[in-house]
Design a protein around this motif. Structure first.
Motif, mmCIF file in Angstrom:
data_model
loop_
_atom_site.group_PDB
_atom_site.id
_atom_site.type_symbol
_atom_site.label_atom_id
_atom_site.label_comp_id
_atom_site.label_asym_id
_atom_site.label_seq_id
_atom_site.Cartn_x
_atom_site.Cartn_y
_atom_site.Cartn_z
ATOM 1 N N CYS A 12 0.896 -1.331 -0.022
ATOM 2 C CA CYS A 12 0.069 0.093 0.139
ATOM 3 C C CYS A 12 0.889 1.491 0.124
ATOM 4 C CB CYS A 12 -0.827 -0.088 1.234
ATOM 5 S SG CYS A 12 -2.300 -1.099 0.888
ATOM 6 N N TRP A 13 1.986 1.159 0.942
ATOM 7 C CA TRP A 13 2.897 2.528 0.672
ATOM 8 C C TRP A 13 3.485 2.491 -0.619
ATOM 9 C CZ3 TRP A 13 3.404 5.547 5.103
ATOM 10 C CH2 TRP A 13 4.194 6.674 5.071
ATOM 11 N N ARG A 36 -6.866 14.710 -3.623
ATOM 12 C CA ARG A 36 -6.610 13.575 -2.957
ATOM 13 C C ARG A 36 -7.498 13.831 -1.278
ATOM 14 N NH1 ARG A 36 -1.118 10.440 -1.514
ATOM 15 N NH2 ARG A 36 -1.897 9.246 0.468
ATOM 16 N N PHE A 37 -7.120 14.900 -0.575
ATOM 17 C CA PHE A 37 -7.382 15.108 0.596
ATOM 18 C C PHE A 37 -8.574 15.669 0.904
ATOM 19 C CE2 PHE A 37 -2.829 14.190 1.018
ATOM 20 C CZ PHE A 37 -2.961 13.287 1.860
ATOM 21 N N VAL A 38 -9.137 16.613 0.045
ATOM 22 C CA VAL A 38 -10.668 17.378 0.395
ATOM 23 C C VAL A 38 -11.648 16.198 0.463
ATOM 24 C CG1 VAL A 38 -12.325 18.533 -0.701
ATOM 25 C CG2 VAL A 38 -9.857 19.471 -0.934
ATOM 26 N N PRO A 39 -11.809 15.266 -0.675
ATOM 27 C CA PRO A 39 -12.786 14.139 -0.089
ATOM 28 C C PRO A 39 -12.655 13.440 1.093
ATOM 29 C CG PRO A 39 -12.042 14.172 -2.383
ATOM 30 C CD PRO A 39 -11.131 15.030 -1.634
ATOM 31 N N ALA A 179 -6.412 10.630 14.905
ATOM 32 C CA ALA A 179 -5.147 11.249 14.249
ATOM 33 C C ALA A 179 -5.190 11.340 12.801
ATOM 34 C CB ALA A 179 -4.199 10.153 14.919
ATOM 35 N N LEU A 180 -5.794 10.192 12.077
ATOM 36 C CA LEU A 180 -6.122 10.202 10.793
ATOM 37 C C LEU A 180 -6.760 11.347 10.366
ATOM 38 C CD1 LEU A 180 -5.270 8.958 8.164
ATOM 39 C CD2 LEU A 180 -7.319 7.543 8.345
ATOM 40 N N THR A 181 -7.832 11.726 10.833
ATOM 41 C CA THR A 181 -8.947 12.589 10.468
ATOM 42 C C THR A 181 -8.167 14.257 10.756
ATOM 43 O OG1 THR A 181 -10.486 11.433 11.214
ATOM 44 C CG2 THR A 181 -10.996 13.861 11.077
ATOM 45 N N THR A 182 -7.373 14.316 12.068
ATOM 46 C CA THR A 182 -6.628 15.510 12.216
ATOM 47 C C THR A 182 -5.504 15.587 10.973
ATOM 48 O OG1 THR A 182 -7.142 15.319 14.516
ATOM 49 C CG2 THR A 182 -5.559 16.967 13.860
ATOM 50 N N THR A 221 -3.757 6.363 1.375
ATOM 51 C CA THR A 221 -4.031 6.795 2.558
ATOM 52 C C THR A 221 -4.750 5.942 3.662
ATOM 53 O OG1 THR A 221 -4.446 8.853 1.252
ATOM 54 C CG2 THR A 221 -5.292 8.969 3.761
ATOM 55 N N PHE A 222 -5.829 5.332 3.261
ATOM 56 C CA PHE A 222 -6.200 4.166 4.068
ATOM 57 C C PHE A 222 -5.284 2.979 4.471
ATOM 58 C CE2 PHE A 222 -10.364 6.263 2.950
ATOM 59 C CZ PHE A 222 -10.590 6.912 4.254
#
Length: 307
Positions: A12-13, A36-39, A179-182, A221-222
């Motif tokens: 994944c990485w 990538r990060f807005v959604p 943490a991931l959400t922040t 990301t996930f």
């Protein structure tokens, strides 16, 4: 379980380098990163609204997680994506990024007071030798790429190392989802501001762009980013970063198959060295945290006696 988590993390990485290459042909680095990060930020914010894991999160801990997000996502990804945009191959970018385990391993002792055994140092040195061989060969074949482009992934690596140690020095355990959400909210804000200031906020209509966005959200990301912090907390800085040695050869093989990037004997040598490094570091690894602590204490006693 540890083996499966490690294998999934490596794949994944590595997918992040491939996804960046996939989207580089249709948009700039900041455009890709913004979308990538807005959604992600929107989806995770909605999820956070119905969860209770945010209760009790102190402002200082939230600020620390935001800083970690700036280092581990914004700083790391922007430099890596920009290098690929400048023409550095996905495999070469991953190879330069492979210096990270040695840096993290060298700093783990003085900064986190974590014990680094001789076996771990041997594995780190073996992995580094493979990275150096393949990086030199790939850099020599990078025709038309400005020399300083190869410094971009190195700066990104330092940013991720800084984030790793900032997290490691925290005394408060923050839930992975929090943490991931922040991190994603912080990155979405920074990348949106950058894209709007440079006029790159509008996404292209090409199907390859949106395919790369879906690829990066789901796999990188996930999958990669989430597993990074999970394995970091389960196994420690040195062992999780040793797996980084596998990113370079895996990405090089993937890039060769998907984009026709060069794949020669040096890459094979790097793959062998990376596998050897992981085998050396993880050989005889205790199965439980209590056993790992006992093993480390016993080794400390032996070395103190030898000294």
């Amino acid at each position: 379980m540890n083996v499966l988590l490690s294998a999934a993390f490596v794949l994944c990485w590595s997918s992040g380098f491939i996804g960046a290459k996939l989207g580089a042909g249709s948009a700039s680095a900041v455009t890709i990163l913004m979308w990538r990060f807005v959604p992600l930020a929107v989806a995770l914010s909605l999820l956070a609204a119905v969860r209770t894991s945010w209760r009790g999160l102190a402002l200082r801990d939230a600020a620390r997680q935001a800083a970690i997000g700036v280092l581990s996502q914004t700083g790391y990804l922007l430099t890596v994506y920009y290098a690929i945009q400048l023409g550095v191959s996905s495999g070469t970018t991953a190879l330069i990024d492979g210096v990270q385990p040695l840096v993290a391993g060298a700093l783990a002792g003085p900064l986190l007071h974590q014990y680094v055994s001789r076996r771990q140092w041997l594995g780190l040195c073996i992995g580094l030798s493979g990275v150096v061989v393949v990086t030199r060969a790939d850099a020599a074949a990078g025709d038309g790429v400005v020399w300083w482009a190869y410094a971009m992934p190195f700066l990104g690596m330092l940013s991720l190392v800084a984030a790793t140690f900032l997290e490691g020095r925290s005394r408060t355990r923050v839930a992975p989802t929090v943490a991931l959400t922040t991190h994603c909210l912080t990155s979405a804000g920074v990348f949106t501001a950058l894209a709007m200031s440079t006029g790159d906020a509008r996404p292209p209509a090409e199907i390859t762009f949106w395919a790369s966005i879906a690829w990066l959200i789901l796999l990188s990301t996930f999958g990669g980013y989430g597993l990074y912090w999970i394995i970091l907390r389960r196994s420690g800085v040195t062992k999780v970063n040793t797996l980084m040695f596998l990113m370079a050869p895996v990405t090089a093989v993937w890039g060769a198959l998907m984009f026709g990037e060069p794949f020669g004997p040096q890459t094979v040598l790097g793959l062998v060295a990376g596998l050897a490094a992981v085998a050396v570091v993880h050989r005889g690894e205790p199965s439980s945290p209590r056993d790992r602590d006992r093993g480390q204490q016993a080794t400390r006693v032996e070395e103190s006696r030898a000294a």
